[in-house]
Design a protein around this motif. Structure first.
Motif, PDB file in Angstrom:
ATOM      1  N   HIS A   1     -93.452  99.747 -74.807  1.00 43.99           N
ATOM      2  CA  HIS A   1     -92.042  99.875 -75.175  1.00 43.99           C
ATOM      3  C   HIS A   1     -91.629 101.333 -75.151  1.00 43.99           C
ATOM      4  O   HIS A   1     -90.545 101.681 -74.669  1.00 43.99           O
ATOM      5  CB  HIS A   1     -91.811  99.265 -76.562  1.00 43.99           C
ATOM      6  N   ALA A   2     -92.457 102.205 -75.724  1.00 42.50           N
ATOM      7  CA  ALA A   2     -92.309 103.665 -75.691  1.00 42.50           C
ATOM      8  C   ALA A   2     -91.225 104.202 -76.624  1.00 42.50           C
ATOM      9  O   ALA A   2     -91.016 105.421 -76.662  1.00 42.50           O
ATOM     10  CB  ALA A   2     -92.069 104.178 -74.266  1.00 42.50           C
ATOM     11  N   ASP A   3     -90.565 103.339 -77.396  1.00 38.84           N
ATOM     12  CA  ASP A   3     -89.509 103.824 -78.301  1.00 38.84           C
ATOM     13  C   ASP A   3     -89.308 102.828 -79.442  1.00 38.84           C
ATOM     14  O   ASP A   3     -88.188 102.604 -79.894  1.00 38.84           O
ATOM     15  CB  ASP A   3     -88.203 104.005 -77.520  1.00 38.84           C
ATOM     16  N   LEU A   4     -90.405 102.265 -79.955  1.00 39.40           N
ATOM     17  CA  LEU A   4     -90.295 101.182 -80.928  1.00 39.40           C
ATOM     18  C   LEU A   4     -90.134 101.738 -82.347  1.00 39.40           C
ATOM     19  O   LEU A   4     -90.961 101.530 -83.232  1.00 39.40           O
ATOM     20  CB  LEU A   4     -91.494 100.244 -80.841  1.00 39.40           C
ATOM     21  N   PHE A   5     -89.042 102.462 -82.542  1.00 39.84           N
ATOM     22  CA  PHE A   5     -88.695 102.985 -83.848  1.00 39.84           C
ATOM     23  C   PHE A   5     -88.076 101.858 -84.691  1.00 39.84           C
ATOM     24  O   PHE A   5     -87.769 100.789 -84.204  1.00 39.84           O
ATOM     25  CB  PHE A   5     -87.701 104.134 -83.707  1.00 39.84           C
ATOM     26  N   ARG A   6     -87.863 102.171 -85.979  1.00 39.75           N
ATOM     27  CA  ARG A   6     -87.270 101.172 -86.879  1.00 39.75           C
ATOM     28  C   ARG A   6     -85.910 100.685 -86.374  1.00 39.75           C
ATOM     29  O   ARG A   6     -85.562  99.511 -86.564  1.00 39.75           O
ATOM     30  CB  ARG A   6     -87.124 101.771 -88.281  1.00 39.75           C
TER      31      ARG A   6
END
Length: 312
Positions: A187-192
């Motif tokens: 995903h490379a951007d699986l922030f909250r």
């Protein structure tokens, strides 16, 4: 994401006639993030998210859109793209490539607990396994080559001590190889803010427009660095252990991944320190945009450089 391109109800009504989604009830801009334009679209049939791509062209979206459809097909909680009457996922609105996806259940959780972190870790591992059969390929456009060259563009804006810290980390990351680590779609951007939690369960992963092929461990580190972080940039050990235990209940880490884990945590922090520095010092123009604090990931990185317990 932020609203760069304005869409009015008058713009959207004829656009929706190309879809089997009913008539427009409400249009509302989403003021968060720094890359694309997003709106909530409510129609007589339901609620959806409309994305207008500000940098990616229509022919560049194939990897991301088909990945989302692939993951949804395999039962991963993601926003499935919706095809128009021409059976095309990607359309055009106000001169921008455009995508409509289902609005998933849940909300963004700003202060997750250990159980929620575990749910995210388990779903991330399932996503990594489900993506094994995805035939698309996209090299990471924001890997070591990118952060090395982008860091060089911001050194001159930084205090000398901070620029030296950044340069030192770039050199450190260049000295070790990731070639032996398992690779796949990340995903490379699986922030909250890219996960919707439906109570204590994952309602869905969203915003796959940084997805690419890279080391799976890098995705784990990116996610942990946000979901388990504390206000001072350190990592909460209870949340970190819950996240990693749940991930490994589905996909156990290899010996090479365990060895690389401390450096990978630093790599994940470096990537976002550099991107936030660039967005802060060289911002894009937009109606509702904001640049996030670059110092946050500087603090995360410094904590990783000093720690001895890595929760495995």
């Amino acid at each position: 994401m932020s609203v760069f391109t304005t869409v009015s109800e008058a713009d959207l009504q004829p656009f929706l006639k190309r879809y089997a989604l009913g008539t427009l009830v409400e249009l509302k801009g989403i003021a968060a993030g720094v890359t694309n334009t997003n709106y909530f679209v409510t129609t007589t049939h339901g609620r959806y998210v409309l994305t207008l791509f500000e940098t990616l062209m229509a022919d560049e979206l194939d990897y991301y859109v088909k990945l989302m459809a692939h993951l949804a097909h395999h039962g991963i909680a993601v926003a499935a793209p919706i095809a128009n009457f021409d059976d095309q996922y990607v359309d055009e609105l106000n001169g921008r490539p455009t995508l409509l996806v289902n609005c998933l259940p849940g909300v963004v959780v700003d202060h997750p607990n250990a159980g929620q972190c575990g749910e995210v870790g388990e779903m991330l591992a399932q996503m990594h396994l489900a993506a094994n059969s995805y035939s698309g390929h996209m090299d990471n456009p924001r890997g070591p080559h990118w952060w090395t060259h982008t860091a060089a563009e911001v050194y001159g804006f930084m205090p000398a001590e901070e620029a030296a810290q950044l340069h030192d980390e770039v050199l450190f990351q260049a000295e070790w190889s990731r070639n032996a680590l398992p690779r796949g779609v990340i995903h490379a951007d699986l922030f909250r803010d890219n996960v919707l939690m439906n109570g204590d369960h994952v309602g869905g992963f969203i915003d796959f427009y940084y997805a690419c092929n890279d080391t799976l461990l890098y995705d784990v580190a990116i996610t942990l660095n946000d979901w388990c972080v504390t206000g001072n940039g350190d990592i909460d050990p209870e949340r970190a252990r819950a996240f990693l235990a749940a991930y490994q209940s589905v996909r156990p880490l290899t010996d090479s991944e365990r060895t690389a884990w401390p450096a990978m945590l630093r790599a994940a922090a470096l990537r976002f320190w550099v991107s936030r520095l660039f967005d802060f010092h060289k911002p894009a123009s937009g109606e509702m945009t904001f640049a996030k604090d670059p110092g946050h990931f500087q603090r995360v990185l410094l904590c990783h450089r000093q720690r001895t317990d890595f929760w495995l």
